[in-house]
Scaffold this motif. Sequence first.
Motif, PDB file in Angstrom:
ATOM      1  N   UNK A  48       0.694  -1.197   0.024  1.00 40.56           N
ATOM      2  CA  UNK A  48       0.023  -0.105   0.052  1.00 40.56           C
ATOM      3  C   UNK A  48       0.797   1.355   0.146  1.00 40.56           C
ATOM      4  N   UNK A  49       1.960   0.959  -0.012  1.00 45.27           N
ATOM      5  CA  UNK A  49       2.885   2.447  -0.002  1.00 45.27           C
ATOM      6  C   UNK A  49       3.995   2.503  -0.976  1.00 45.27           C
ATOM      7  N   UNK A  50       4.363   3.629  -1.506  1.00 43.03           N
ATOM      8  CA  UNK A  50       5.504   3.680  -2.614  1.00 43.03           C
ATOM      9  C   UNK A  50       6.814   2.881  -2.272  1.00 43.03           C
ATOM     10  N   UNK A  51       7.626   2.502  -2.937  1.00 42.60           N
ATOM     11  CA  UNK A  51       8.748   1.982  -2.720  1.00 42.60           C
ATOM     12  C   UNK A  51       9.863   2.830  -2.035  1.00 42.60           C
ATOM     13  N   UNK A  52      10.569   2.309  -1.342  1.00 37.26           N
ATOM     14  CA  UNK A  52      11.607   3.333  -0.492  1.00 37.26           C
ATOM     15  C   UNK A  52      12.883   2.427  -0.306  1.00 37.26           C
ATOM     16  N   UNK A  53      13.867   3.126  -0.146  1.00 32.01           N
ATOM     17  CA  UNK A  53      14.976   2.598   0.287  1.00 32.01           C
ATOM     18  C   UNK A  53      15.537   2.530   1.605  1.00 32.01           C
ATOM     19  N   UNK A  54      16.309   1.585   2.001  1.00 32.83           N
ATOM     20  CA  UNK A  54      16.618   1.553   3.591  1.00 32.83           C
ATOM     21  C   UNK A  54      17.800   0.730   3.878  1.00 32.83           C
ATOM     22  N   UNK A  55      18.735   1.068   4.828  1.00 31.89           N
ATOM     23  CA  UNK A  55      19.985   0.279   4.964  1.00 31.89           C
ATOM     24  C   UNK A  55      19.615  -0.581   5.837  1.00 31.89           C
ATOM     25  N   UNK A  56      20.039  -1.888   5.930  1.00 25.89           N
ATOM     26  CA  UNK A  56      19.631  -2.906   6.834  1.00 25.89           C
ATOM     27  C   UNK A  56      21.131  -3.574   7.124  1.00 25.89           C
ATOM     28  N   UNK A  57      21.603  -3.678   8.472  1.00 30.67           N
ATOM     29  CA  UNK A  57      22.596  -4.377   8.808  1.00 30.67           C
ATOM     30  C   UNK A  57      21.938  -5.904   9.207  1.00 30.67           C
ATOM     31  N   UNK A  58      23.021  -6.855   9.256  1.00 33.81           N
ATOM     32  CA  UNK A  58      22.567  -8.119   9.547  1.00 33.81           C
ATOM     33  C   UNK A  58      23.817  -9.095   9.514  1.00 33.81           C
ATOM     34  N   UNK A  59      23.860 -10.221  10.205  1.00 35.80           N
ATOM     35  CA  UNK A  59      25.119 -11.263  10.231  1.00 35.80           C
ATOM     36  C   UNK A  59      24.705 -12.386   9.092  1.00 35.80           C
ATOM     37  N   UNK A  60      25.546 -12.497   8.298  1.00 31.08           N
ATOM     38  CA  UNK A  60      25.138 -13.496   7.290  1.00 31.08           C
ATOM     39  C   UNK A  60      26.304 -14.603   7.383  1.00 31.08           C
ATOM     40  N   UNK A  61      25.843 -15.875   7.378  1.00 30.81           N
ATOM     41  CA  UNK A  61      26.719 -17.005   7.502  1.00 30.81           C
ATOM     42  C   UNK A  61      27.793 -16.869   6.139  1.00 30.81           C
ATOM     43  N   UNK A  62      29.107 -17.162   6.662  1.00 32.01           N
ATOM     44  CA  UNK A  62      30.073 -17.010   5.226  1.00 32.01           C
ATOM     45  C   UNK A  62      29.664 -17.872   4.027  1.00 32.01           C
ATOM     46  N   UNK A  63      28.993 -18.944   4.171  1.00 36.13           N
ATOM     47  CA  UNK A  63      28.702 -19.727   2.999  1.00 36.13           C
ATOM     48  C   UNK A  63      27.546 -19.195   2.271  1.00 36.13           C
ATOM     49  N   UNK A  64      26.604 -18.331   2.997  1.00 38.11           N
ATOM     50  CA  UNK A  64      25.769 -17.818   2.297  1.00 38.11           C
ATOM     51  C   UNK A  64      25.850 -16.368   1.727  1.00 38.11           C
ATOM     52  N   UNK A  65      26.899 -15.984   1.997  1.00 42.44           N
ATOM     53  CA  UNK A  65      27.242 -14.572   1.303  1.00 42.44           C
ATOM     54  C   UNK A  65      26.846 -14.382  -0.067  1.00 42.44           C
ATOM     55  N   UNK A  66      27.413 -15.328  -0.688  1.00 43.62           N
ATOM     56  CA  UNK A  66      27.216 -15.392  -2.112  1.00 43.62           C
ATOM     57  C   UNK A  66      25.692 -15.209  -2.594  1.00 43.62           C
ATOM     58  N   UNK A  67      24.648 -15.554  -1.942  1.00 46.72           N
ATOM     59  CA  UNK A  67      23.413 -15.559  -2.107  1.00 46.72           C
ATOM     60  C   UNK A  67      22.801 -14.171  -2.104  1.00 46.72           C
ATOM     61  N   UNK A  68      23.382 -13.297  -1.333  1.00 46.62           N
ATOM     62  CA  UNK A  68      22.788 -11.920  -1.328  1.00 46.62           C
ATOM     63  C   UNK A  68      23.471 -10.974  -2.249  1.00 46.62           C
ATOM     64  N   UNK A  69      23.142 -11.159  -3.566  1.00 48.93           N
ATOM     65  CA  UNK A  69      23.952 -10.412  -4.545  1.00 48.93           C
ATOM     66  C   UNK A  69      22.916  -9.274  -4.897  1.00 48.93           C
ATOM     67  N   UNK A  70      23.498  -8.562  -5.559  1.00 47.34           N
ATOM     68  CA  UNK A  70      22.831  -7.021  -5.977  1.00 47.34           C
ATOM     69  C   UNK A  70      21.345  -7.846  -7.038  1.00 47.34           C
ATOM     70  N   UNK A  71      20.364  -7.211  -6.851  1.00 55.40           N
ATOM     71  CA  UNK A  71      19.192  -7.689  -7.603  1.00 55.40           C
ATOM     72  C   UNK A  71      18.478  -8.983  -6.861  1.00 55.40           C
ATOM     73  N   UNK A  72      18.908  -9.446  -5.954  1.00 56.67           N
ATOM     74  CA  UNK A  72      18.348 -10.641  -5.035  1.00 56.67           C
ATOM     75  C   UNK A  72      17.402 -10.331  -4.378  1.00 56.67           C
ATOM     76  N   UNK A  73      15.957 -10.867  -4.676  1.00 53.21           N
ATOM     77  CA  UNK A  73      14.934 -10.726  -3.901  1.00 53.21           C
ATOM     78  C   UNK A  73      15.170 -11.161  -2.587  1.00 53.21           C
ATOM     79  N   UNK A  74      14.649 -10.615  -1.360  1.00 56.99           N
ATOM     80  CA  UNK A  74      14.863 -11.007   0.120  1.00 56.99           C
ATOM     81  C   UNK A  74      13.529 -10.912   0.851  1.00 56.99           C
TER      82      UNK A  74
END
Length: 273
Positions: A222-248
């Motif tokens: 119900x709202x317009x798209x907006x950008x936000x910075x999000x911090x998180x801890x990612x398992x080293x084996x999974x870092x490659x999954x969080x590429x630019x363009x990935x849906x989360x």
Amino acid sequence: MRKIHWTIPTLLFGAFFVFGIITTDGNDLAVLWMVIGIIGLVSTLLWFVFLRDMWRDRRVLKTGEPATARVLQMFETGITINDNPVVKLELEVTPQRGSTFVTMSKTLVSRLNPMMYGPGTVVSVKIDPQDPKVVVVDPEGEVRSGSAGANTNANNSASPKANARRDAAMGELIMASEKIRAELMVNGKDTEGTILSSWSLDVNVNDMATAMEFLVEVDLPGKALFKVEIKGVVANDNIGKYRIGTRVRLKYDPADPQNRITIMGVVNASPLL
């Protein structure tokens, strides 16, 4: 000397302006003095606040001594140029000759990647031969993220005090983010977003995960798209999954979605941890 450079033109043009006000009686000469004073004061302000540093930075980029620097802290200045923010960096500089030192420098960052020079990042800089404390980030130089492998030399060269200050600040940020994450896992609302950019915060967790920061475009119902910075801890084996363009997958607080939001994992995949 800098105060004298600032004071003389300010007093001069200020005197023109005041003289114009005092002598104003409708004649064109008084108005002319006022106009000269206003234009002079504005020009002086522009020169000493913006143009002087810009010209100095161009000179340093052409004639300065190449060096590397590690970002210890980054501060907002509230200034933007063409919608791109200007940030102030606390840098620990490692020159080609001499010992490391800490100084401050301002630089322009892309609005699409505002944390390009986040803490732990190693950047190429130029040192002013006329004043070694003046350091300019080289926009055409190398920028390395704060991952453990990329910054081994920078970590070794950084002073223990600077490293301790940086690690403490990063630890507090990660703890705050993880606290929000834990709360949102219980009562947060579900939505999705797209990763626009990502960078390491140079913090390892039990040698099994890495603290990351993501710039995410959020699809809030119900709202317009907006950008936000999000911090998180990612398992080293999974870092490659969080590429630019990935849906989360995201969890957010409806009362404050800009500040209380976290990544739960890649769409149709396992969570971050």
